[in-house]
Design an enzyme around this catalytic site. Structure first.
Site: not given
Ligand code: TRP
Length: 336
Positions: A113, A199, A202
Site C-alpha cells: 500500500k 483476485k 476493491k
C-alpha cells in the site's frame, strides 16, 4: 458450554463485491449458528487511505445493511461500528507501545500500500495491523475467519498476545486471549473479470474487474459481456492456461448452487457466446434476494440504527472489560 467467539470486519470503502461475498461473508453466514459472532464495520481503518468525509457515514451504513442482506442473523451475531466503541482506539494506543516498529514495517500489505498510496502514506497505515489486533483482542475472540491476504495480520496479532502476556501477565493469568484463524474447508477464490490470475479486489482501478453486490442487472450484463475470455471453444476447469475460463466456471458453479462435476459436463461443449448469457442470468438471479433485502433495510433507517445500537451495547460491555484488564496489567491507576 458457551460458544466460541468469532470476530471479523469489513472496511466501509465502496460496496462489497462477489469476491467479498463468496470468499468471506457467505462463510460467516453459514457458520454463524455455531458461534457467538461479532461483525464490525471497521470505519477507523477506512481513514488509513485518503477518504471522503461526505460519504463515510453512508458507506458505513451500507456495509451494515449488506451484512443483514447477506444473511447475518441477529440471533447469533452482533453488528456494530468500530468507531462507536472508543475502546478500539484506546487499546490500539496501549498495544502500539508494546509492538516493535519493525514488525509493522515488515508487513507485506503495508509495503504494497505504501507504494500504491505514494505520498499519501500516514502513520495510521503503518499502524493498521495494531488496530486490527485491537478489534480481535478486545472481544477475546477464539476464531478469526481470514483470507490469505489477512493471514499475516492475524499472525502479528498472535505475536502481540505472546509479547503482552510474557511482559505483563503470567501463565495462569494471561492478559489477552490467543486467537486462532478460522480456516474453511473449500475457499472460494473469486478472481478479477479482467485478469483471471488476479483476485477480485476493491482496490482494482477498473470497475469492470468486479461485480458488486448492488450492481443493477444491466451493469452485471455489461461486465460479463466485456469480461476477459479466450478463443478456445469448449469450457473446462483447472486448465492453468485458461485462468479466466476456470474463474467464470467457478463463479457459475457457486452462484447456481450446482456441483463442479455437473457444471463441467454442462459446459464442456459450450462457447462463450452461449455461456456468458447463462452466467449473467445466474448472477442476476443470485443477487436479486440480497439486493431486495438490502433495499428493505435501507428503507427502514430506524431499524438499521436499532441494530447498530444493540450491537454496540453488547460489544461495548465486553470491550470495556478487556480494556480495563489490559490497563490494570500495565499498571494504570483507576480514576476515582
Ligand atoms: N483488515 C481487514 C481487511 O481488510 C479488515 C479488518 C479489520 C478485520 N479488523 C479486523 C478482519 C478484524 C478480521 C478481524 O479485510
Amino acid at each position: 458450554m458457551s460458544k466460541q467467539r468469532v470476530l471479523s470486519g469489513v472496511q466501509p470503502t465502496g460496496n462489497l463485491h462477489l469476491g467479498n461475498y463468496l470468499g468471506a461473508i457467505r462463510n460467516w453466514v453459514e457458520a454463524q449458528s455455531e458461534y457467538e459472532n461479532f461483525f464490525c464495520v471497521v470505519d477507523l481503518h477506512a481513514i488509513t487511505a485518503p477518504h471522503n468525509p461526505a460519504t463515510l457515514a453512508a458507506d458505513t451504513y451500507t456495509i451494515a445493511a449488506l451484512y443483514l442482506a447477506c444473511g447475518i442473523d441477529l440471533q447469533y451475531s452482533n453488528i456494530f461500528v468500530q468507531s462507536h466503541i472508543p475502546a478500539h482506539s484506546e487499546l490500539t494506543w496501549l498495544l502500539n507501545c508494546i509492538t516493535p516498529l519493525n514488525w509493522l514495517e515488515d508487513m507485506i500489505q503495508f509495503k504494497e500500500k505504501r507504494v500504491r498510496q505514494g505520498k499519501d502514506v500516514n502513520v495510521g497505515l503503518l499502524d493498521y495491523p495494531v488496530l486490527m489486533a485491537s478489534d480481535i483482542l478486545l472481544y477475546d475472540a477464539d476464531k478469526v475467519p481470514v483470507g490469505e491476504d489477512q493471514k499475516q495480520h492475524l499472525e502479528l496479532t498472535r505475536d502481540i498476545v505472546i509479547r503482552i502476556n510474557h511482559q505483563f501477565g503470567s501463565e495462569e493469568h494471561p492478559v489477552l486471549k490467543m486467537p486462532e484463524p478460522l480456516i474453511r474447508k473449500e475457499g472460494a477464490r473469486v478472481m478479477s473479470l479482467t485478469d483471471g490470475t488476479k483476485k477480485m479486489s476493491k482496490s482494482d482501478p477498473t470497475e469492470m474487474s468486479r461485480i458488486n453486490l448492488l450492481d443493477p442487472p444491466d451493469l452485471i450484463q455489461k461486465k460479463i459481456k466485456r469480461c476477459k475470455t479466450d478463443p478456445v471453444k469448449g469450457l473446462e476447469f483447472d486448465n492453468p492456461e485458461r485462468p479466466e475460463c476456470h474463474n467464470l466456471l467457478t463463479l457459475y458453479t457457486i452462484l447456481s448452487g450446482k456441483t463442479k462435476a455437473d457444471v463441467a459436463v454442462e459446459c464442456q461443449d459450450m462457447g462463450w457466446g452461449q455461456f456468458k448469457p447463462l452466467l449473467t442470468e445466474t448472477a442476476i438471479a443470485a443477487l436479486k434476494p440480497i439486493q431486495e433485502k438490502y433495499q428493505a433495510v435501507m428503507d427502514d433507517q430506524g431499524y438499521l440504527e436499532s441494530v447498530l445500537r444493540d450491537g454496540r451495547q453488547n460489544a461495548e460491555s465486553i470491550a470495556n472489560a478487556t480494556l480495563a484488564r489490559v490497563k490494570k496489567a500495565l499498571g494504570y491507576s483507576v480514576p476515582v
